[in-house]
Design a protein around this motif. Structure first.
Motif, PDB file in Angstrom:
ATOM      1  N   LYS B  43      17.671 -23.218  50.728  1.00 57.36           N
ATOM      2  CA  LYS B  43      16.293 -23.492  51.139  1.00 57.36           C
ATOM      3  C   LYS B  43      16.021 -23.058  52.569  1.00 57.36           C
ATOM      4  O   LYS B  43      14.956 -22.567  52.882  1.00 57.36           O
ATOM      5  N   SER B  44      16.990 -23.280  53.457  1.00 53.87           N
ATOM      6  CA  SER B  44      16.709 -23.043  54.872  1.00 53.87           C
ATOM      7  C   SER B  44      17.136 -21.660  55.327  1.00 53.87           C
ATOM      8  O   SER B  44      16.640 -21.148  56.319  1.00 53.87           O
ATOM      9  N   GLY B  45      18.075 -21.046  54.594  1.00 57.03           N
ATOM     10  CA  GLY B  45      18.605 -19.756  55.028  1.00 57.03           C
ATOM     11  C   GLY B  45      19.568 -19.873  56.202  1.00 57.03           C
ATOM     12  O   GLY B  45      20.091 -18.887  56.692  1.00 57.03           O
ATOM     13  N   GLU B  46      19.793 -21.122  56.671  1.00 51.51           N
ATOM     14  CA  GLU B  46      20.710 -21.329  57.799  1.00 51.51           C
ATOM     15  C   GLU B  46      22.149 -21.149  57.326  1.00 51.51           C
ATOM     16  O   GLU B  46      22.486 -21.511  56.203  1.00 51.51           O
ATOM     17  N   SER B  47      23.009 -20.611  58.194  1.00 49.89           N
ATOM     18  CA  SER B  47      24.410 -20.562  57.808  1.00 49.89           C
ATOM     19  C   SER B  47      25.272 -21.302  58.825  1.00 49.89           C
ATOM     20  O   SER B  47      25.184 -21.048  60.018  1.00 49.89           O
ATOM     21  N   PRO B  48      26.082 -22.239  58.344  1.00 50.06           N
ATOM     22  CA  PRO B  48      26.959 -22.967  59.245  1.00 50.06           C
ATOM     23  C   PRO B  48      28.078 -22.056  59.732  1.00 50.06           C
ATOM     24  O   PRO B  48      28.371 -21.040  59.121  1.00 50.06           O
ATOM     25  N   SER B  49      28.694 -22.411  60.843  1.00 48.98           N
ATOM     26  CA  SER B  49      29.775 -21.551  61.334  1.00 48.98           C
ATOM     27  C   SER B  49      31.062 -21.835  60.557  1.00 48.98           C
ATOM     28  O   SER B  49      31.439 -22.983  60.352  1.00 48.98           O
ATOM     29  N   ILE B  50      31.658 -20.762  60.116  1.00 46.61           N
ATOM     30  CA  ILE B  50      32.850 -20.863  59.279  1.00 46.61           C
ATOM     31  C   ILE B  50      34.014 -20.270  60.060  1.00 46.61           C
ATOM     32  O   ILE B  50      33.894 -19.183  60.617  1.00 46.61           O
ATOM     33  N   ASN B  51      35.135 -20.976  60.103  1.00 47.54           N
ATOM     34  CA  ASN B  51      36.264 -20.492  60.880  1.00 47.54           C
ATOM     35  C   ASN B  51      37.122 -19.482  60.130  1.00 47.54           C
ATOM     36  O   ASN B  51      37.372 -18.397  60.593  1.00 47.54           O
ATOM     37  N   THR B  52      37.532 -19.889  58.937  1.00 46.99           N
ATOM     38  CA  THR B  52      38.511 -19.060  58.247  1.00 46.99           C
ATOM     39  C   THR B  52      38.019 -18.678  56.865  1.00 46.99           C
ATOM     40  O   THR B  52      37.133 -19.292  56.319  1.00 46.99           O
ATOM     41  N   SER B  53      38.617 -17.664  56.337  1.00 46.24           N
ATOM     42  CA  SER B  53      38.344 -17.301  54.964  1.00 46.24           C
ATOM     43  C   SER B  53      39.649 -17.436  54.206  1.00 46.24           C
ATOM     44  O   SER B  53      40.562 -16.658  54.405  1.00 46.24           O
ATOM     45  N   LYS B  54      39.730 -18.491  53.375  1.00 51.23           N
ATOM     46  CA  LYS B  54      41.016 -18.790  52.739  1.00 51.23           C
ATOM     47  C   LYS B  54      41.201 -18.062  51.416  1.00 51.23           C
ATOM     48  O   LYS B  54      42.296 -17.693  51.046  1.00 51.23           O
ATOM     49  N   GLY B  55      40.120 -17.882  50.687  1.00 56.79           N
ATOM     50  CA  GLY B  55      40.238 -17.225  49.389  1.00 56.79           C
ATOM     51  C   GLY B  55      39.563 -15.873  49.409  1.00 56.79           C
ATOM     52  O   GLY B  55      39.360 -15.298  50.465  1.00 56.79           O
ATOM     53  N   TRP B  56      39.272 -15.356  48.251  1.00 53.47           N
ATOM     54  CA  TRP B  56      38.501 -14.117  48.221  1.00 53.47           C
ATOM     55  C   TRP B  56      37.432 -14.172  47.141  1.00 53.47           C
ATOM     56  O   TRP B  56      37.443 -15.019  46.264  1.00 53.47           O
ATOM     57  N   VAL B  57      36.480 -13.248  47.260  1.00 53.43           N
ATOM     58  CA  VAL B  57      35.324 -13.237  46.363  1.00 53.43           C
ATOM     59  C   VAL B  57      35.444 -12.055  45.409  1.00 53.43           C
ATOM     60  O   VAL B  57      35.655 -10.922  45.826  1.00 53.43           O
ATOM     61  N   LEU B  58      35.333 -12.359  44.118  1.00 47.29           N
ATOM     62  CA  LEU B  58      35.356 -11.310  43.099  1.00 47.29           C
ATOM     63  C   LEU B  58      33.945 -11.114  42.570  1.00 47.29           C
ATOM     64  O   LEU B  58      33.292 -12.071  42.153  1.00 47.29           O
ATOM     65  N   GLY B  59      33.471  -9.889  42.593  1.00 48.52           N
ATOM     66  CA  GLY B  59      32.172  -9.588  41.991  1.00 48.52           C
ATOM     67  C   GLY B  59      32.390  -9.112  40.566  1.00 48.52           C
ATOM     68  O   GLY B  59      33.338  -8.377  40.295  1.00 48.52           O
ATOM     69  N   VAL B  60      31.540  -9.550  39.645  1.00 49.90           N
ATOM     70  CA  VAL B  60      31.640  -9.074  38.267  1.00 49.90           C
ATOM     71  C   VAL B  60      30.304  -8.447  37.902  1.00 49.90           C
ATOM     72  O   VAL B  60      29.265  -9.091  37.947  1.00 49.90           O
ATOM     73  N   THR B  61      30.351  -7.178  37.571  1.00 54.16           N
ATOM     74  CA  THR B  61      29.127  -6.483  37.230  1.00 54.16           C
ATOM     75  C   THR B  61      29.307  -5.712  35.923  1.00 54.16           C
ATOM     76  O   THR B  61      30.424  -5.602  35.415  1.00 54.16           O
ATOM     77  N   GLY B  62      28.228  -5.202  35.394  1.00 55.40           N
ATOM     78  CA  GLY B  62      28.291  -4.481  34.120  1.00 55.40           C
ATOM     79  C   GLY B  62      26.984  -4.681  33.381  1.00 55.40           C
ATOM     80  O   GLY B  62      26.238  -5.599  33.697  1.00 55.40           O
ATOM     81  N   PRO B  63      26.721  -3.837  32.382  1.00 55.48           N
ATOM     82  CA  PRO B  63      25.425  -3.901  31.696  1.00 55.48           C
ATOM     83  C   PRO B  63      25.227  -5.218  30.938  1.00 55.48           C
ATOM     84  O   PRO B  63      26.196  -5.889  30.591  1.00 55.48           O
ATOM     85  N   PRO B  64      23.954  -5.594  30.695  1.00 57.96           N
ATOM     86  CA  PRO B  64      23.680  -6.815  29.937  1.00 57.96           C
ATOM     87  C   PRO B  64      24.318  -6.742  28.553  1.00 57.96           C
ATOM     88  O   PRO B  64      24.307  -5.686  27.924  1.00 57.96           O
ATOM     89  N   GLY B  65      24.917  -7.808  28.114  1.00 53.60           N
ATOM     90  CA  GLY B  65      25.506  -7.832  26.778  1.00 53.60           C
ATOM     91  C   GLY B  65      26.935  -7.320  26.736  1.00 53.60           C
ATOM     92  O   GLY B  65      27.545  -7.260  25.666  1.00 53.60           O
ATOM     93  N   SER B  66      27.495  -6.933  27.888  1.00 56.49           N
ATOM     94  CA  SER B  66      28.871  -6.430  27.865  1.00 56.49           C
ATOM     95  C   SER B  66      29.877  -7.581  27.822  1.00 56.49           C
ATOM     96  O   SER B  66      31.069  -7.353  27.648  1.00 56.49           O
ATOM     97  N   GLY B  67      29.399  -8.814  27.985  1.00 57.36           N
ATOM     98  CA  GLY B  67      30.289  -9.973  27.861  1.00 57.36           C
ATOM     99  C   GLY B  67      30.812 -10.494  29.182  1.00 57.36           C
ATOM    100  O   GLY B  67      31.891 -11.095  29.224  1.00 57.36           O
ATOM    101  N   LYS B  68      30.075 -10.283  30.255  1.00 57.18           N
ATOM    102  CA  LYS B  68      30.525 -10.717  31.582  1.00 57.18           C
ATOM    103  C   LYS B  68      30.772 -12.229  31.628  1.00 57.18           C
ATOM    104  O   LYS B  68      31.816 -12.672  32.081  1.00 57.18           O
ATOM    105  N   SER B  69      29.781 -13.005  31.147  1.00 56.30           N
ATOM    106  CA  SER B  69      29.888 -14.463  31.256  1.00 56.30           C
ATOM    107  C   SER B  69      31.069 -14.993  30.453  1.00 56.30           C
ATOM    108  O   SER B  69      31.829 -15.833  30.927  1.00 56.30           O
ATOM    109  N   THR B  70      31.234 -14.514  29.247  1.00 56.66           N
ATOM    110  CA  THR B  70      32.325 -14.971  28.397  1.00 56.66           C
ATOM    111  C   THR B  70      33.671 -14.593  29.014  1.00 56.66           C
ATOM    112  O   THR B  70      34.609 -15.396  29.019  1.00 56.66           O
ATOM    113  N   LEU B  71      33.749 -13.378  29.558  1.00 60.03           N
ATOM    114  CA  LEU B  71      34.987 -12.929  30.195  1.00 60.03           C
ATOM    115  C   LEU B  71      35.287 -13.774  31.431  1.00 60.03           C
ATOM    116  O   LEU B  71      36.437 -14.163  31.672  1.00 60.03           O
ATOM    117  N   ILE B  72      34.253 -14.077  32.204  1.00 60.29           N
ATOM    118  CA  ILE B  72      34.445 -14.935  33.380  1.00 60.29           C
ATOM    119  C   ILE B  72      34.976 -16.297  32.932  1.00 60.29           C
ATOM    120  O   ILE B  72      35.901 -16.838  33.539  1.00 60.29           O
TER     121      ILE B  72
END
Lengths: 155, 310
Positions: B43-72
């Motif tokens: 809602k605010s668009g504010e971002s708190p200050s973050i010290n470390t990044s412990k994990g990583w972010v995986l992006g999942v993309t692909g055409p609609p109906g390719s089964g992204k949600s089920t695979l996730i």
């Protein structure tokens, strides 16, 4: 002029508790709420009260709509309401729809529900209910599931 | 105008102090606070200050109906049962007409009962810029990581700019396609294939999947230094999931992305400044009736941003 609340979009979870395989009603309501400008999260079929409460928490929903056609409303709905309050979600506005006999409605209101919609309800009624609930919330009136008895839409 | 001001006070009113309080309590494991924190950031668009990044972010993309949600859903189960804490952000389109959205992706992602403590699914409407990546996703991924969620998965809508832009947000990118849909050729054209770190061909229980995988492999082999993996999976049957998860774990993200990521962040922020400009409605109306040109509209918008107008 439309009431102020018309312009505010809310996060709404629409859930199907218990063993009930019919979700046309839930989908019609979800669609109508989306078209009314809200963010709607539909849970899919056959959710337990625990699952529904967790989804309401994780999605940080302000409103929960429960659709039931199985006849188990008197046992499932109070359980969900109780767990919402227990999990610090007492400010969530809860309503229900489906096959719910007239004689059970008063009991469900006592559990914390603010509206019950039967078959044939125009979808605009649900939007009007949400508007009124939001205006009341802004005025500090009790509308949440844990706020105790008071106003309900059907009266 | 009065109406909008009213709604702002109702919705907003979230200061940085609230956000840092919520972050502290979310870090101690309070799920209610985490959920409220994400709303506050959205809602605010504010971002708190973050010290470390412990994990990583995986992006999942692909055409609609390719089964992204089920695979996730399948990958979430694998990760959660091996002790990782998995958060999924499911992006869904916001209706440009009503401003509402219908978010149903989580239906296909629910894990088993005993894994629930380690799984957090949140639906995110795409907001005012359909198809784009909302700038609030950066701080949201940051706080999830800070709160100990070690695997963060972002699922795109499957169409539009988000397909491409997701690469700017994530550390690793998985491209999902179905058998013989010909979509991968489209993906190649759009440049998405180049950005992916791992490619999965889903629905291996259907005919045509292995030839689709072969097709992609031969396309990748045109570049001699391209050793990215193409994995055959069936999200429905649960085949190949373990292998896919292992490949994602050990894949080395392309380090050429740094500058591109920053460029995309810049574009996302710019887009959101543009669509939330107080006079955007008036300017688009004037464009419609031809009283100003697009050039002039840009001139008006840019000069008011420069004057600190938005």
């Amino acid at each position: 002029m439309l009431p102020l609340a018309t312009y505010i979009n809310m996060r709404i979870v629409i859930a199907k508790p218990g063993l009930d395989g019919h979700d046309r009603g839930a989908k019609v309501v979800s669609r109508a709420l989306r078209d009314g400008g809200h963010d709607v999260i539909y849970t899919g079929l056959r959710k337990t009260p625990e699952e529904i409460v967790r989804i309401v928490n994780d999605e940080d929903a302000e409103v929960l709509g429960l659709s039931t056609l199985s006849g188990a409303h008197n046992s499932l709905i109070p359980k969900i309401c109780e767990q919402l309050v227990h999990n610090r979600l007492g400010n969530v506005i809860v309503f229900a729809g489906g096959i719910i006999p007239e004689r059970d409605i008063e009991f469900l209101f006592r559990s914390g529900l603010r509206a019950v919609f039967g078959p044939g309800t125009p979808t605009s009624d649900v939007l009007d209910f949400l508007n009124e609930a939001l205006i009341r919330k802004q005025n500090g009136d009790p509308v949440g599931v844990g706020d105790g008895s008071g106003w309900n839409w059907n009266d | 105008m009065e109406i909008q001001l009213e709604s702002e006070t109702v919705r907003g009113g979230i200061g940085m102090t609230d956000i840092s309080d919520l972050l502290e309590s979310a870090k101690s494991g309070d799920r209610r606070s985490l959920s409220m924190l994400i709303s506050a950031i959205s809602k605010s668009g504010e971002s708190p200050s973050i010290n470390t990044s412990k994990g990583w972010v995986l992006g999942v993309t692909g055409p609609p109906g390719s089964g992204k949600s089920t695979l996730i859903g399948q990958m979430v189960r694998k990760w959660a049962s091996s002790g990782e804490r998995v958060a999924v952000l499911a992006l869904d389109p916001t209706s440009p007409l009503s401003g509402g959205s219908l978010l149903a992706d989580r239906i296909r992602m629910e894990g088993e009962d005993d894994l629930r403590e380690n799984v957090f699914v949140r639906s995110i409407p795409s907001g005012k810029t359909p198809g784009a990546i909302s700038p609030v996703l950066w701080p949201i991924c940051g706080v999830l990581s800070e709160c100990g969620w070690t695997r963060i998965i972002v699922e795109t809508v499957g169409t539009g700019q988000s397909e491409f832009r997701i690469a700017a947000l994530v550390d690793r990118l998985l491209l999902v396609d179905g058998p013989d849909r010909g979509d991968i050729i489209q993906a190649e054209k759009a440049g998405i294939l180049e950005l992916a770190d791992v490619i999965a061909v889903n629905k291996s229980d259907l005919p045509g999947a292995s030839s689709a995988a072969q097709h992609i492999r031969s396309s990748l082999s045109l570049a001699s230094d391209d050793n990215r993996e193409v994995v055959l999976v069936s999200a429905k049957e649960g085949h190949g999931i373990q292998e896919l998860v292992e490949i994602i774990e050990k894949c080395e993200p392309q380090n050429t992305r740094g500058k591109m990521m920053m460029m995309e962040r810049l574009i996302s922020e710019w887009d959101s400044i543009l669509v939330s400009h107080p006079e955007i409605d008036k300017i688009t109306s004037e464009l419609c009736d031809g009283s100003i040109t697009v050039r002039e509209a840009i001139e008006i918008l840019v000069s008011s941003v420069r004057d600190g107008g938005s």
